[in-house]
Design a protein around this motif. Structure first.
Motif, PDB file in Angstrom:
ATOM      1  N   THR A  83       0.700  -1.524  -0.306  1.00 28.13           N
ATOM      2  CA  THR A  83       0.200   0.217   0.128  1.00 28.13           C
ATOM      3  C   THR A  83       0.510   1.177   0.215  1.00 28.13           C
ATOM      4  N   GLU A  85       0.139   5.590   0.507  1.00 23.89           N
ATOM      5  CA  GLU A  85      -0.575   6.750   0.941  1.00 23.89           C
ATOM      6  C   GLU A  85       0.418   8.523   0.780  1.00 23.89           C
ATOM      7  N   SER A 118      -4.441   7.388  -2.250  1.00 21.87           N
ATOM      8  CA  SER A 118      -3.729   5.860  -1.489  1.00 21.87           C
ATOM      9  C   SER A 118      -4.224   4.284  -2.889  1.00 21.87           C
ATOM     10  N   ILE A 120      -3.107   0.138  -3.659  1.00 21.76           N
ATOM     11  CA  ILE A 120      -2.657  -1.342  -3.325  1.00 21.76           C
ATOM     12  C   ILE A 120      -2.776  -1.641  -4.436  1.00 21.76           C
ATOM     13  N   ARG A 254      -3.044  -3.189  -9.650  1.00 17.57           N
ATOM     14  CA  ARG A 254      -3.170  -1.106  -8.726  1.00 17.57           C
ATOM     15  C   ARG A 254      -4.006  -0.586  -8.793  1.00 17.57           C
TER      16      ARG A 254
END
Length: 512
Positions: A83, A85, A118, A120, A254
């Motif tokens: 992850t 951010e 954000s 992932i 992604r």
């Protein structure tokens, strides 16, 4: 429960997967059943979409669905998540003055902007063997629709595939099993000869569908779809090869969510004004790479039928293993080197000097060549894959002009999916030539030394796990260098040193 398709190859690899609920009753994803004896069965369902009721679009949707189902299994066995951010903020003030010649006004505004990001990331890499398509269904909706595919794999199917890829067909012959029939001239459909057994229970045997001929001992039942007969047959053969040798899937997804918030506060003519704007953007990116290769000695096209505007071919194939007997296929990845080392100048022999960048390029070819000279592995790299592609083009042209049989098209690709892959980083290279005393002869003269320090990681591509990582120093002593230079004053000392990497790699593989 009766499957709509796939019953002719449900028993592939001599193992019946359990009859689970129908594909239309199950959601996408993976389900697993573990027995008390430790055996397991994994079922996965994937979906693909088509926007037009067109055969090409439907075929693409089916391929997408099968790929998604196999990726789900790959993720189940081996998946990594990461992850990210981040947040940024900006603020600005603006002062504005106006005058009409009599009076003046002043306004002050403050703007602030915030952005959050954000992300992932999910990635999975797995060499799947023993995976078979159990069922599929087309679900129309308006002008388009979806296509769903169910695939399955079990500990037994994987074990059978591994046994065959290690040369099980040879042991069958040793046990008195019938040898395969002589290859057909063109790979066209042929009926099994009367003397062949009618059991269809060979190593890769499958219970043939009603009305189809029995499967010869040691052959594989393959089913594939294509827009034309030829494409369907090719797809079926690739499916059969992937069952035995494995299909290497590398999936990368992604998901990114970006949010921007803009706020403005202003004092205009003594009045406070404010406004806020917010925007949100979501993006999803997904890519899946699949590779499979093998060797089909002979095949028979049993039937080709129409399905959803395309052709579905059922093929019996005799898939052999060119490396039966224990030979390991080793993929040698391109070596890496730090940016700092790329600018360093290295002495690699009496007449050879190279920059780090040149060394990295030279090692790209010297490493696989050095390992190949050890004659312990089947070496795969970018160069060997290019050779396979060139061979494929030449063979296709020969078949098109009637100079070779169609079965040669499948024999052209003998490069296999790797058992192991080797990743390396060059850390240091030292070479010296100076006057000194030879330890053996006790005489003074030129004394040579060379060493290469290298970080090595060996990956088991069939399990997706690292076997071992270590820093290894490969060295050539004075006698070895003198012997090489006596044979050729321009001898490649770099390749000679790198060939010594085969010994520790072989030990790691045996230990694995």
């Amino acid at each position: 429960m009766t499957f709509k398709t796939g019953m002719s190859w449900l028993w592939v690899l001599g193992c019946a997967l359990p009859l689970v609920a129908g594909i239309h009753d199950e959601p996408d994803g993976v389900s697993i059943n573990v027995a008390d004896d430790g055996s397991y069965k994994v079922i996965a369902i994937g979906t693909g979409t088509y926007d037009f009721n067109d055969p090409d679009d439907i075929l693409d949707a089916r391929k997408e669905a099968e790929r998604n189902a196999k990726v789900a299994i790959a993720k189940f066995f081996n998946e990594s998540l990461a992850t990210e951010e981040s947040a940024t903020a900006q603020m600005s003030k603006v002062k504005k003055m106006d005058s009409d010649g009599k009076t003046s006004t002043t306004s002050v505004s403050k703007n602030s902007a915030k952005e959050t990001l954000s992300a992932i990331r999910s990635s999975a890499k797995k060499l799947l063997t023993g995976v078979v398509v159990l069922e599929d269904e087309k679900v129309p909706s308006g002008n388009g629709g979806t296509y769903r595919v169910m695939v399955g794999v079990s500990s037994t199917t994987i074990g059978a595939a591994t046994a065959l890829s290690n040369g099980m067909s040879e042991s069958q012959v040793a046990q008195g099993a019938p040898a395969p029939a002589a290859p057909t001239a063109t790979g066209a459909a042929t009926e099994p000869v009367a003397s062949e057994p009618a059991t269809g229970a060979g190593v890769m045997g499958a219970a043939p569908a009603a009305g189809l001929p029995p499967v010869p001992e040691g052959w594989t039942v393959c089913v594939g779809m294509g827009s034309e007969r030829k494409d369907a047959v090719q797809a079926a053969l690739v499916e059969g090869i992937s069952q035995v040798y494995g299909q290497l899937l590398q999936n990368d997804e992604r998901q990114v969510e970006r949010m921007k918030k803009f706020k403005m506060n202003a004092n205009i003519m003594g009045e406070e004004k404010s406004a806020t704007l917010k925007s949100k953007i979501k993006m999803t990116q997904s890519s899946t790479l699949t590779k499979t290769a093998g060797f089909v000695r002979e095949y028979r096209v049993i039937q080709v039928v129409d399905k959803d505007g395309n052709q579905e071919a059922t093929v019996y194939a005799y898939i052999v293993n060119p490396r039966a007997g224990g030979t390991v296929a080793l993929m040698v990845c391109k070596p890496t080197m730090t940016i700092e080392d790329r600018s360093t100048v290295y002495q690699l022999g009496p007449k050879t000097r190279m920059s780090g960048a040149e060394v990295a390029k030279a090692i790209q070819f010297a490493l696989p060549n050095g390992l190949a000279k050890a004659n312990k592995f089947l070496i795969l790299n970018d160069k060997s894959l290019e050779a396979v592609i060139e061979n494929k083009i030449a063979t296709t042209a020969m078949v098109a002009n009637g100079l070779a049989g169609a079965q040669e098209l499948m024999q052209a690709g003998q490069g296999l999916t790797p058992d192991f892959s080797l990743r390396t980083e060059i850390k240091d290279i030292k070479y010296s030539k100076k006057l000194g005393q030879d330890k053996k002869t006790k005489k003074f003269g030129q004394v040579y030394k060379m060493s290469i320090k290298i970080d090595v990681t060996l990956m088991n591509d069939r399990t997706g796990q690292a076997v071992k990582s270590d820093t290894i120093t490969l060295a050539l002593d004075n006698d070895e260098i003198k012997g090489l230079l006596e044979e050729d004053e321009d001898a490649d000392l770099l390749q000679a040193a790198l060939s010594k990497l085969s010994e520790p790699i072989e030990e790691w593989i045996k230990g694995n």
